[in-house]
Motif scaffolding. Structure first.
Motif, PDB file in Angstrom:
ATOM      1  N   UNK A  54       0.793  -1.228   0.000  1.00 27.82           N
ATOM      2  CA  UNK A  54       0.000   0.000   0.000  1.00 27.82           C
ATOM      3  C   UNK A  54       0.822   1.272   0.000  1.00 27.82           C
ATOM      4  N   UNK A  55       2.083   1.190  -0.412  1.00 27.80           N
ATOM      5  CA  UNK A  55       2.936   2.369  -0.455  1.00 27.80           C
ATOM      6  C   UNK A  55       2.438   3.299  -1.571  1.00 27.80           C
ATOM      7  N   UNK A  56       2.254   4.555  -1.235  1.00 31.46           N
ATOM      8  CA  UNK A  56       1.806   5.539  -2.209  1.00 31.46           C
ATOM      9  C   UNK A  56       0.318   5.541  -2.478  1.00 31.46           C
ATOM     10  N   UNK A  57      -0.415   4.753  -1.718  1.00 35.70           N
ATOM     11  CA  UNK A  57      -1.865   4.688  -1.890  1.00 35.70           C
ATOM     12  C   UNK A  57      -2.509   5.500  -0.777  1.00 35.70           C
ATOM     13  N   UNK A  58      -3.376   6.411  -1.154  1.00 39.01           N
ATOM     14  CA  UNK A  58      -4.063   7.239  -0.153  1.00 39.01           C
ATOM     15  C   UNK A  58      -4.889   6.386   0.776  1.00 39.01           C
TER      16      UNK A  58
END
Length: 145
Positions: free
Chosen positions: A140-144
């Motif tokens: 979930x890196x970079x996912x709001x």
């Protein structure tokens, strides 16, 4: 969340498309289809893709400084960064060879070196994208949120 955050996903697709297209065009020129426009396409897209890698790396570092990342994802992110640097080096070497000898694609003595660098470059693009995908979809890196 600001409209331009994260930045990195907005910049990664250009170097991927340009570097792979340029590499395939260069390989096609070297192996079986010697047409001057193909060589021009190869070097133009490789150069533009190489420049685009810098933008992708810069925006990735900016986004990384804002992200909350666990230790396992951080290890993957470091591999992702290393692959980005490898892209700069591999395609930088290709461009350097072209700068030294504009007709390098036609030089039989350089053919193996060019072939290996082009294949290595595409392999690094694939690995880089794969690691990026794992960071996004598994961690979930970079996912709001």
């Amino acid at each position: 969340m600001p409209i331009f955050s994260p930045l990195h996903p907005r910049f990664v697709h250009f170097p991927i498309a340009l570097l792979v297209t340029g590499s395939v065009a260069a390989l096609a020129y070297m192996l079986f289809w010697r047409r001057a426009p193909l060589a021009l396409l190869a070097w133009s897209t490789i150069f533009l893709g190489w420049l685009a890698v810098f933008a992708a790396v810069l925006t990735g570092l900016i986004d990384q400084s804002r992200a909350v990342i666990d230790a396992e994802a951080l290890d993957l992110m470091n591999m992702h960064i290393a692959a980005g640097i490898a892209l700069i080096v591999v395609y930088g070497l290709l461009l350097y060879l072209r700068l030294r000898e504009p007709g390098v694609l036609d030089n039989p003595r350089q053919r193996l070196v060019l072939f290996l660098l082009l294949v290595l470059g595409v392999a690094v693009v694939v690995v880089e994208g794969g690691i990026g995908g794992i960071l996004v979809y598994d961690f979930g890196v970079g996912v709001g949120g």
